[in-house]
Design a protein around this motif. Structure first.
Motif, short mmCIF file in Angstrom:
data_model
loop_
_atom_site.label_atom_id
_atom_site.label_comp_id
_atom_site.label_asym_id
_atom_site.label_seq_id
_atom_site.Cartn_x
_atom_site.Cartn_y
_atom_site.Cartn_z
N GLY A 149 -10.74 -6.03 -3.06
CA GLY A 149 -9.93 -5.53 -1.98
C GLY A 149 -10.53 -4.30 -1.32
O GLY A 149 -10.56 -4.20 -0.09
N THR A 150 -10.99 -3.39 -2.12
CA THR A 150 -11.51 -2.14 -1.55
C THR A 150 -12.74 -2.41 -0.67
O THR A 150 -12.98 -1.69 0.30
N PHE A 203 -1.70 2.91 -0.81
CA PHE A 203 -2.81 2.62 -1.74
C PHE A 203 -3.73 1.62 -1.08
O PHE A 203 -3.32 0.53 -0.69
N HIS A 204 -5.02 2.00 -0.96
CA HIS A 204 -5.96 1.10 -0.30
C HIS A 204 -7.21 0.84 -1.12
O HIS A 204 -8.11 0.16 -0.64
N GLU A 214 0.34 -0.57 4.93
CA GLU A 214 0.85 -1.71 4.16
C GLU A 214 2.29 -1.95 4.64
O GLU A 214 3.06 -1.00 4.78
N ASP A 233 -3.22 -3.65 5.91
CA ASP A 233 -3.82 -3.96 4.60
C ASP A 233 -2.87 -4.91 3.89
O ASP A 233 -1.85 -4.50 3.33
N ILE A 269 -3.66 -6.89 1.38
CA ILE A 269 -4.35 -7.29 0.15
C ILE A 269 -3.35 -7.67 -0.94
O ILE A 269 -3.54 -8.67 -1.64
N GLN A 270 -2.28 -6.92 -1.07
CA GLN A 270 -1.30 -7.23 -2.11
C GLN A 270 -0.11 -8.03 -1.54
O GLN A 270 0.45 -8.85 -2.24
N LYS A 292 -7.07 -10.32 -3.34
CA LYS A 292 -6.19 -10.73 -4.44
C LYS A 292 -6.00 -12.25 -4.49
O LYS A 292 -6.82 -12.94 -5.06
C1 PLP Z 1 -2.75 -2.73 -0.58
C2 PLP Z 1 -4.00 -2.69 -1.41
N1 PLP Z 1 -5.18 -2.43 -0.83
C3 PLP Z 1 -6.31 -2.39 -1.53
C4 PLP Z 1 -6.33 -2.61 -2.88
C5 PLP Z 1 -7.62 -2.55 -3.64
O1 PLP Z 1 -7.99 -3.82 -4.10
P1 PLP Z 1 -9.04 -3.93 -5.29
O2 PLP Z 1 -8.38 -3.38 -6.50
O3 PLP Z 1 -9.32 -5.41 -5.41
O4 PLP Z 1 -10.25 -3.16 -4.86
C6 PLP Z 1 -5.12 -2.88 -3.54
C7 PLP Z 1 -5.07 -3.07 -5.00
O5 PLP Z 1 -4.05 -3.03 -5.64
C8 PLP Z 1 -3.92 -2.90 -2.79
O6 PLP Z 1 -2.73 -3.15 -3.36
#
Ligand code: PLP
Length: 422
Positions: free
Chosen positions: A116-117, A143-144, A209, A242, A244-245, A271
């Motif tokens: 994700g990052t 959280f990113h 988010e 974002d 990702i979650q 994810k």
């Molecule tokens: C909204 C969000 N962005 C980015 C990330 C980072 O993803 P990763 O842990 O796969 O690097 C997360 C991880 O929980 C997340 O919830």
């Protein structure tokens, strides 16, 4: 169920102190199917964490497993850099046909690296390149990710302190309801943007988010998201969601921003996009933002072809019709009803709940209560984690494929764990 913690093990003697989830769940897991994991002694655990949202379709989903085994057995490409492969082509075509086209989303697709990052770093870099500005606005409790660019737009003080260098070019603004509705939305943000004396450098982008997963299950209202999208347009800033979650159906629709009716300029996904828990991430953006030079953003592991195979199989199996969204919303109502009942039963704990789709949080007046509840739930065979800046929220993140019966079982364990720790 009583579980003896494992004897001092290679995890304690060899693995770094940085390990974390294994401290909450002191067991050695061996296999998993659907919403259940089994430890090496055969104890079963119901999983309400789903790999932090990487397992929306459950563990070892049989449909995805079949596609993966077939692909491996025929010696399909495993590692592909960013070469053209049949697996990548099939994924891109499926993503376009099943996800982008039906939603009228014009995005181009970038594979930025497996986690994700990586997607967040690519999004920030692209926004800065497009706008020629370095500043990014993020939100309180965001959280990113843990790499430096992502950490600079992340709120958590403990995680930020780990950077060891100044985290620069990020400015936090209040997330929805951060000020308890006492001030009109975005009044501070827009004032800073309009005031040449404010000290805020004009941002290239805003990253948000729609539901803050790690930050405590803070749910942004659709009208707040719409006002943010309008503000970005008015002030010539790119809007990065974002997802990702909260993407891949976690909140109901495939993308969590669909409910608000907005179209972000850039979207990050990871994810559960790989479907099977295999690492994969995407950065999506409007075609006119595709100003990358070939190879300008690179990486060895951008072509996880087995993940392309399971990702395409997941989209075909779960998103080709509209059933998944309806099912998630129905199961979410089941969770909400149970949380409401727990809060009513334990009025003295000052408990409250919030969520959308199949992501829910329960907060207690005593911030230590959430950790106690999760610990007790583990003893009863339920995997739950906390979230929020003080770990004050019990977070529920079951696989979207969890059956109503399994949900009911887990919610009864949660109710029992709250009762026993009250
Ligand atoms: C909204 C969000 N962005 C980015 C990330 C980072 O993803 P990763 O842990 O796969 O690097 C997360 C991880 O929980 C997340 O919830």
């Amino acid at each position: 169920m009583t579980i003896a913690p494992p004897a001092l093990s290679v995890f304690e003697t060899l693995e770094s102190e940085v390990r974390s989830y294994c401290r909450s769940w002191p067991a050695v897991f061996d296999r998993a199917q659907g919403s259940r994991l089994y430890d090496e002694d055969g104890h079963a655990y119901l999983d309400f964490f789903a790999g932090a949202g990487a397992l929306n379709y459950g563990h070892n989903n049989p449909v995805l497993k079949r596609a993966l085994i077939d692909y491996i057995e025929r010696d399909g490409i495993t590692h592909g850099l960013d070469m053209g492969t049949t697996a990548k082509r099939a994924f891109l075509e499926t993503f376009q046909n099943v996800v982008l086209r039906p939603r009228d989303l014009p995005y181009k697709v970038m594979f930025p690296g497996p986690t994700g990052t990586n997607a967040v770093e690519a999004a920030l870099k692209l926004a800065r390149k497009v706008k020629g500005r370095e500043s990014i606005v993020s939100f309180t409790n965001a959280f990113h990710g843990m790499s430096l660019g992502s950490l600079a737009v992340t709120g958590n003080a403990f995680k930020r302190a780990g950077a060891g260098v100044p985290l620069v070019h990020g400015t936090p603004m209040p997330f929805d309801n951060y000020l308890d509705g006492q001030t009109p939305d975005f009044i501070w943000f827009e004032r800073l943007l309009d005031d040449q004396g404010s000290g805020l450098n004009k941002p290239a982008a805003v990253i948000v988010e729609t539901v803050q997963g790690e930050g405590g299950i803070n749910v942004a209202r659709p009208e707040w998201l719409r006002a943010l999208a309008e503000l970005c347009k008015r002030q010539d800033m790119l809007l990065i969601v974002d997802d990702i979650q909260m993407g891949c159906g976690r909140t109901g629709a495939f993308f969590s921003f669909e409910e608000a009716g907005i179209t972000p300029d850039i979207v990050t996904l990871s994810k559960s996009i790989g479907g099977y828990g295999l690492p994969m991430s995407l950065c999506l953006f409007r075609p006119e933002l595709d100003v990358w030079e070939p190879g300008e953003h690179n990486g060895t592991f951008r072509g996880n072809n087995p993940a392309f195979v399971t990702a395409a199989a997941a989209l075909e199996a779960y998103w080709a019709d509209g059933q998944m969204e309806k099912q998630t919303l129905a199961r979410g109502e089941q969770v909400e009803a149970a949380l409401r009942a727990i809060c009513l039963e334990h009025d003295q704990l000052g408990a409250s709940y919030r969520g959308r789709g199949l992501v829910w949080g329960m907060e207690f007046e005593d911030p230590g209560q959430a950790t106690k509840v999760c610990r007790r739930a583990f003893e009863h065979g339920l995997l739950l984690e906390t979230s929020g800046p003080r770990s004050e929220v019990v977070k529920l993140l079951p696989a979207l494929t969890t059956t109503p019966e399994e949900l009911d079982e887990g919610l009864r364990i949660l109710a029992r764990s709250v009762r026993e720790t009250a």
